[in-house]
Design a protein around this motif. Structure first.
Motif, PDB file in Angstrom:
ATOM      1  N   GLU A 103      -1.107   9.892   1.994  1.00 51.42           N
ATOM      2  CA  GLU A 103       0.090  10.481   1.392  1.00 51.42           C
ATOM      3  C   GLU A 103       0.107  10.127  -0.088  1.00 51.42           C
ATOM      4  O   GLU A 103      -0.448   9.100  -0.500  1.00 51.42           O
ATOM      5  N   ASP A 104       0.702  10.978  -0.897  1.00 44.95           N
ATOM      6  CA  ASP A 104       0.723  10.773  -2.340  1.00 44.95           C
ATOM      7  C   ASP A 104       1.341   9.429  -2.712  1.00 44.95           C
ATOM      8  O   ASP A 104       2.466   9.120  -2.313  1.00 44.95           O
ATOM      9  N   GLY A 105       0.565   8.635  -3.478  1.00 44.12           N
ATOM     10  CA  GLY A 105       1.103   7.403  -4.045  1.00 44.12           C
ATOM     11  C   GLY A 105       0.998   6.160  -3.197  1.00 44.12           C
ATOM     12  O   GLY A 105       1.319   5.059  -3.656  1.00 44.12           O
ATOM     13  N   LEU A 106       0.545   6.281  -1.942  1.00 50.92           N
ATOM     14  CA  LEU A 106       0.343   5.101  -1.092  1.00 50.92           C
ATOM     15  C   LEU A 106      -0.847   4.324  -1.656  1.00 50.92           C
ATOM     16  O   LEU A 106      -1.880   4.907  -1.975  1.00 50.92           O
ATOM     17  N   PHE A 107      -0.742   2.992  -1.777  1.00 49.35           N
ATOM     18  CA  PHE A 107      -1.826   2.245  -2.426  1.00 49.35           C
ATOM     19  C   PHE A 107      -1.947   0.824  -1.901  1.00 49.35           C
ATOM     20  O   PHE A 107      -1.040   0.287  -1.260  1.00 49.35           O
ATOM     21  N   LEU A 108      -3.104   0.226  -2.189  1.00 48.31           N
ATOM     22  CA  LEU A 108      -3.332  -1.193  -1.947  1.00 48.31           C
ATOM     23  C   LEU A 108      -4.337  -1.694  -2.975  1.00 48.31           C
ATOM     24  O   LEU A 108      -5.010  -0.910  -3.642  1.00 48.31           O
ATOM     25  N   VAL A 109      -4.444  -3.007  -3.102  1.00 43.64           N
ATOM     26  CA  VAL A 109      -5.454  -3.631  -3.957  1.00 43.64           C
ATOM     27  C   VAL A 109      -6.286  -4.562  -3.097  1.00 43.64           C
ATOM     28  O   VAL A 109      -5.754  -5.264  -2.237  1.00 43.64           O
ATOM     29  N   ARG A 110      -7.597  -4.525  -3.323  1.00 38.25           N
ATOM     30  CA  ARG A 110      -8.496  -5.403  -2.573  1.00 38.25           C
ATOM     31  C   ARG A 110      -9.455  -6.098  -3.546  1.00 38.25           C
ATOM     32  O   ARG A 110      -9.623  -5.665  -4.695  1.00 38.25           O
ATOM     33  N   GLU A 111     -10.078  -7.170  -3.087  1.00 39.86           N
ATOM     34  CA  GLU A 111     -11.142  -7.808  -3.863  1.00 39.86           C
ATOM     35  C   GLU A 111     -12.426  -7.029  -3.639  1.00 39.86           C
ATOM     36  O   GLU A 111     -12.751  -6.653  -2.515  1.00 39.86           O
ATOM     37  N   SER A 112     -13.161  -6.763  -4.715  1.00 39.13           N
ATOM     38  CA  SER A 112     -14.404  -6.014  -4.595  1.00 39.13           C
ATOM     39  C   SER A 112     -15.480  -6.838  -3.907  1.00 39.13           C
ATOM     40  O   SER A 112     -15.689  -8.009  -4.249  1.00 39.13           O
ATOM     41  N   ILE A 113     -16.144  -6.248  -2.941  1.00 39.09           N
ATOM     42  CA  ILE A 113     -17.249  -6.915  -2.246  1.00 39.09           C
ATOM     43  C   ILE A 113     -18.559  -6.673  -3.000  1.00 39.09           C
ATOM     44  O   ILE A 113     -19.374  -7.572  -3.170  1.00 39.09           O
TER      45      ILE A 113
ATOM     46  N   VAL B  89      -7.936 -15.716  -8.047  1.00 42.21           N
ATOM     47  CA  VAL B  89      -6.847 -14.994  -7.401  1.00 42.21           C
ATOM     48  C   VAL B  89      -5.536 -15.728  -7.652  1.00 42.21           C
ATOM     49  O   VAL B  89      -5.395 -16.900  -7.313  1.00 42.21           O
ATOM     50  N   ASP B  90      -4.619 -15.049  -8.322  1.00 38.79           N
ATOM     51  CA  ASP B  90      -3.302 -15.608  -8.608  1.00 38.79           C
ATOM     52  C   ASP B  90      -2.597 -15.918  -7.289  1.00 38.79           C
ATOM     53  O   ASP B  90      -2.486 -15.054  -6.429  1.00 38.79           O
ATOM     54  N   PRO B  91      -2.111 -17.154  -7.100  1.00 38.85           N
ATOM     55  CA  PRO B  91      -1.407 -17.488  -5.853  1.00 38.85           C
ATOM     56  C   PRO B  91      -0.251 -16.540  -5.569  1.00 38.85           C
ATOM     57  O   PRO B  91       0.091 -16.291  -4.417  1.00 38.85           O
ATOM     58  N   ASN B  92       0.352 -15.974  -6.644  1.00 41.90           N
ATOM     59  CA  ASN B  92       1.469 -15.056  -6.442  1.00 41.90           C
ATOM     60  C   ASN B  92       1.034 -13.766  -5.738  1.00 41.90           C
ATOM     61  O   ASN B  92       1.850 -13.064  -5.149  1.00 41.90           O
ATOM     62  N   LEU B  93      -0.282 -13.475  -5.817  1.00 44.81           N
ATOM     63  CA  LEU B  93      -0.760 -12.246  -5.185  1.00 44.81           C
ATOM     64  C   LEU B  93      -0.557 -12.266  -3.678  1.00 44.81           C
ATOM     65  O   LEU B  93      -0.363 -11.226  -3.053  1.00 44.81           O
ATOM     66  N   SER B  94      -0.630 -13.452  -3.102  1.00 45.57           N
ATOM     67  CA  SER B  94      -0.463 -13.550  -1.648  1.00 45.57           C
ATOM     68  C   SER B  94       0.920 -13.093  -1.208  1.00 45.57           C
ATOM     69  O   SER B  94       1.145 -12.772  -0.048  1.00 45.57           O
ATOM     70  N   LEU B  95       1.861 -13.093  -2.177  1.00 44.19           N
ATOM     71  CA  LEU B  95       3.221 -12.641  -1.870  1.00 44.19           C
ATOM     72  C   LEU B  95       3.376 -11.137  -2.080  1.00 44.19           C
ATOM     73  O   LEU B  95       4.408 -10.570  -1.718  1.00 44.19           O
ATOM     74  N   MET B  96       2.353 -10.513  -2.691  1.00 41.49           N
ATOM     75  CA  MET B  96       2.434  -9.081  -2.977  1.00 41.49           C
ATOM     76  C   MET B  96       2.057  -8.277  -1.734  1.00 41.49           C
ATOM     77  O   MET B  96       0.958  -8.474  -1.179  1.00 41.49           O
ATOM     78  N   PRO B  97       2.899  -7.363  -1.277  1.00 41.53           N
ATOM     79  CA  PRO B  97       2.608  -6.615  -0.042  1.00 41.53           C
ATOM     80  C   PRO B  97       1.401  -5.702  -0.172  1.00 41.53           C
ATOM     81  O   PRO B  97       0.805  -5.326   0.832  1.00 41.53           O
ATOM     82  N   TRP B  98       1.010  -5.373  -1.430  1.00 45.17           N
ATOM     83  CA  TRP B  98      -0.099  -4.446  -1.630  1.00 45.17           C
ATOM     84  C   TRP B  98      -1.452  -5.143  -1.765  1.00 45.17           C
ATOM     85  O   TRP B  98      -2.478  -4.473  -1.860  1.00 45.17           O
ATOM     86  N   PHE B  99      -1.492  -6.478  -1.800  1.00 41.61           N
ATOM     87  CA  PHE B  99      -2.759  -7.185  -1.964  1.00 41.61           C
ATOM     88  C   PHE B  99      -3.354  -7.546  -0.601  1.00 41.61           C
ATOM     89  O   PHE B  99      -2.798  -8.325   0.149  1.00 41.61           O
TER      90      PHE B  99
ATOM     91  N   LEU C  69       1.448   5.588  -8.558  1.00 44.05           N
ATOM     92  CA  LEU C  69       1.663   4.682  -7.431  1.00 44.05           C
ATOM     93  C   LEU C  69       3.137   4.712  -7.041  1.00 44.05           C
ATOM     94  O   LEU C  69       4.007   4.548  -7.892  1.00 44.05           O
ATOM     95  N   THR C  70       3.407   4.939  -5.765  1.00 37.47           N
ATOM     96  CA  THR C  70       4.811   5.017  -5.335  1.00 37.47           C
ATOM     97  C   THR C  70       5.142   4.103  -4.165  1.00 37.47           C
ATOM     98  O   THR C  70       6.272   3.644  -4.034  1.00 37.47           O
ATOM     99  N   LYS C  71       4.156   3.799  -3.310  1.00 40.12           N
ATOM    100  CA  LYS C  71       4.473   3.060  -2.088  1.00 40.12           C
ATOM    101  C   LYS C  71       3.348   2.101  -1.728  1.00 40.12           C
ATOM    102  O   LYS C  71       2.219   2.519  -1.475  1.00 40.12           O
ATOM    103  N   PRO C  72       3.618   0.790  -1.694  1.00 38.98           N
ATOM    104  CA  PRO C  72       2.563  -0.158  -1.311  1.00 38.98           C
ATOM    105  C   PRO C  72       2.268  -0.087   0.183  1.00 38.98           C
ATOM    106  O   PRO C  72       3.180   0.095   0.995  1.00 38.98           O
ATOM    107  N   LYS C  73       0.993  -0.185   0.533  1.00 40.17           N
ATOM    108  CA  LYS C  73       0.617  -0.262   1.940  1.00 40.17           C
ATOM    109  C   LYS C  73       0.737  -1.724   2.373  1.00 40.17           C
ATOM    110  O   LYS C  73       0.059  -2.604   1.830  1.00 40.17           O
ATOM    111  N   LEU C  74       1.587  -1.980   3.337  1.00 37.37           N
ATOM    112  CA  LEU C  74       1.811  -3.350   3.770  1.00 37.37           C
ATOM    113  C   LEU C  74       0.574  -3.948   4.408  1.00 37.37           C
ATOM    114  O   LEU C  74      -0.196  -3.258   5.075  1.00 37.37           O
ATOM    115  N   LYS C  75       0.393  -5.248   4.195  1.00 42.28           N
ATOM    116  CA  LYS C  75      -0.747  -5.940   4.799  1.00 42.28           C
ATOM    117  C   LYS C  75      -0.661  -5.896   6.318  1.00 42.28           C
ATOM    118  O   LYS C  75       0.418  -5.788   6.889  1.00 42.28           O
TER     119      LYS C  75
END
Length: 425
Positions: A99-109, A72-82, A166-172
């Motif tokens: 809503e259209d384009g709302l997104f996030l990224v997660r680690e696969s379990i 996991v890139d340390p910079n990812l922790s700064l990304m609102p979508w991770f 993708l249009t809008k990151p889902k905040l953590k």
């Protein structure tokens, strides 16, 4: 010096194609990811599972190399979508309201070392596995990226096969506003000591339409229809239904996959839905929006048809609502003719969703191209590992002439035969 053995759960990559020549030996292609189950002996043989085919068997370590773990890139922790290591079900919960384009990224379990891009449209949440191949990241094995940030930037410019751009990151969690929580339109409540679901209908036309049908809908009783308990009119229209703890069918399939949901389960879900639709047909009601997103799963894993409260009697009147093009029969799209037969067409699309484990229908086909191609005879291919007989059933639902499509009774009879066959699989 002896090579260090691989521990159970180690992810390995196939260095070349290999076709099994012995009983219980595993076949695979170059680049396939295999998960080590256990060591068989001290000569470098292991029992492993091919993550792509879900098959298990014996394999020599000579054909494999240990897969480099994605760090996991340390910079990812700064990304609102991770959002780190959260489940698919949690991701769906977090991406509400859709809503259209709302997104996030997660680690696969389920697939350690991989990421999952979770993308919301107005109707559903889609999960795209991001795999690690040849030291790069990819979703479709066509577009490759050196890191997640680059991948996200690409899909923010162009959907490129995703359900939407993708249009809008889902905040953590911890950074979302109270306004986001207040905008939810479906929530859980309690009525007479039991959990219920409450859905708010905001569209005035749709709300009026539903109110006109309320007296009929509250009298509909079937084990495969979500039970409508009543409506509340108070600064808007609220529909109160029985609570379905396992959510909609699309997300149920996508968050579990083949390892949990077997062929027998799929056929039973198909039968459940068919029986609910056969009942609506007997009441001369047309659903108009039959799709996997409108099928809910109970705590007992029973599939039930929902949103039938907005169904209409057999009609040729122009529908003011935007039609779900991928699920709507040609005669309904062109001439606004809705009937049980147009519901049968939609059921065929739903079956395809079901046996493809929640994939969006007509992948990588634009709506404009889709309508033209369907008119010219194009029909979707058989989903991976779906029985040919079930695909033939889908195609019978997609007959261009509505009169040639089967009834729900006939579909149910054929699925019951498939169910009996699956008992011996």
């Amino acid at each position: 010096m002896a090579l260090k053995g691989w521990e159970p759960g180690t992810q390995c990559m196939a260095k070349s194609d290999h076709k099994s020549t012995k009983e219980d030996e595993l076949s695979f292609h170059k680049g396939d990811i295999l998960t080590i189950i256990k060591a068989v002996n001290n000569k470098g043989w292991y029992r492993a599972k091919n993550n792509k085919t879900e098959e298990e068997g014996l394999v020599s370590r000579n054909y494999l190399r240990e897969r480099e773990a994605i760090r996991v890139d340390p910079n990812l922790s700064l990304m609102p979508w991770f959002h780190g290591k959260i489940s698919g079900e949690d991701a769906v919960r977090v991406l509400q309201p859709t809503e259209d384009g709302l997104f996030l990224v997660r680690e696969s379990i389920r697939h350690p070392g991989d990421y999952v891009l979770c993308v919301s449209s107005k109707e559903e949440v889609s999960h795209y596995r991001v795999i690690y191949k040849d030291n790069k990241l990819t979703i479709d094995e066509e577009n490759y990226f050196y890191n997640l940030i680059e991948l996200i930037e690409h899909y923010m410019k162009d959907a490129c096969g995703l359900i939407t751009r993708l249009t809008k990151p889902k905040l953590k969690e911890g950074t979302k506003s109270a306004a986001e929580e207040l905008s939810k339109t479906v929530f859980q409540a309690e009525y007479m000591g039991k959990k219920v679901a409450v859905k708010n209908i905001k569209c005035d036309v749709m709300a009026q339409s539903f109110l006109e049908e309320t007296s009929v809908m509250t009298k509909l009783m079937h084990k495969n229809l979500v039970k409508l308990l009543g409506v509340v009119v108070d600064n808007g229209l609220y529909i109160v239904t029985e609570f379905m703890s396992k959510g909609n069918l699309v997300n149920y399939l996508r968050t579990r996959g083949r390892s949990v949901v077997t062929l027998k389960h799929l056929i039973q879900f198909g039968l459940d839905i068919c029986e609910g639709m056969e009942y609506l047909e007997s009441k001369k009601l047309v659903h108009r929006d039959l799709a996997a997103r409108n099928i809910l799963i109970s705590d007992e894993s029973i599939a039930k048809v929902s949103d039938f409260g907005l169904a209409k009697g057999v009609s040729s009147a122009r529908d003011q609502a935007k039609l779900p093009v991928k699920w709507t029969a040609p005669e309904a799209l062109k001439q606004h003719k809705f009937s049980t037969k147009s519901d049968v067409w939609s059921y065929g699309i739903l079956l395809w969703e079901l046996f493809s484990y929640g994939r969006a229908p007509y992948p990588k086909l634009s709506l404009t191209d889709l309508v033209d191609k369907v008119e010219k005879g194009y029909r979707m291919e058989c989903p991976d590992k779906c029985p040919t007989s079930v695909h033939n059933l889908m195609k019978s639902c997609w007959e261009y002439d509505p009169g040639k499509r089967p009834t729900f009774k006939k579909l149910k009879d054929k699925l019951e035969k498939e169910g009996r066959k699956s008992d011996y699989v």
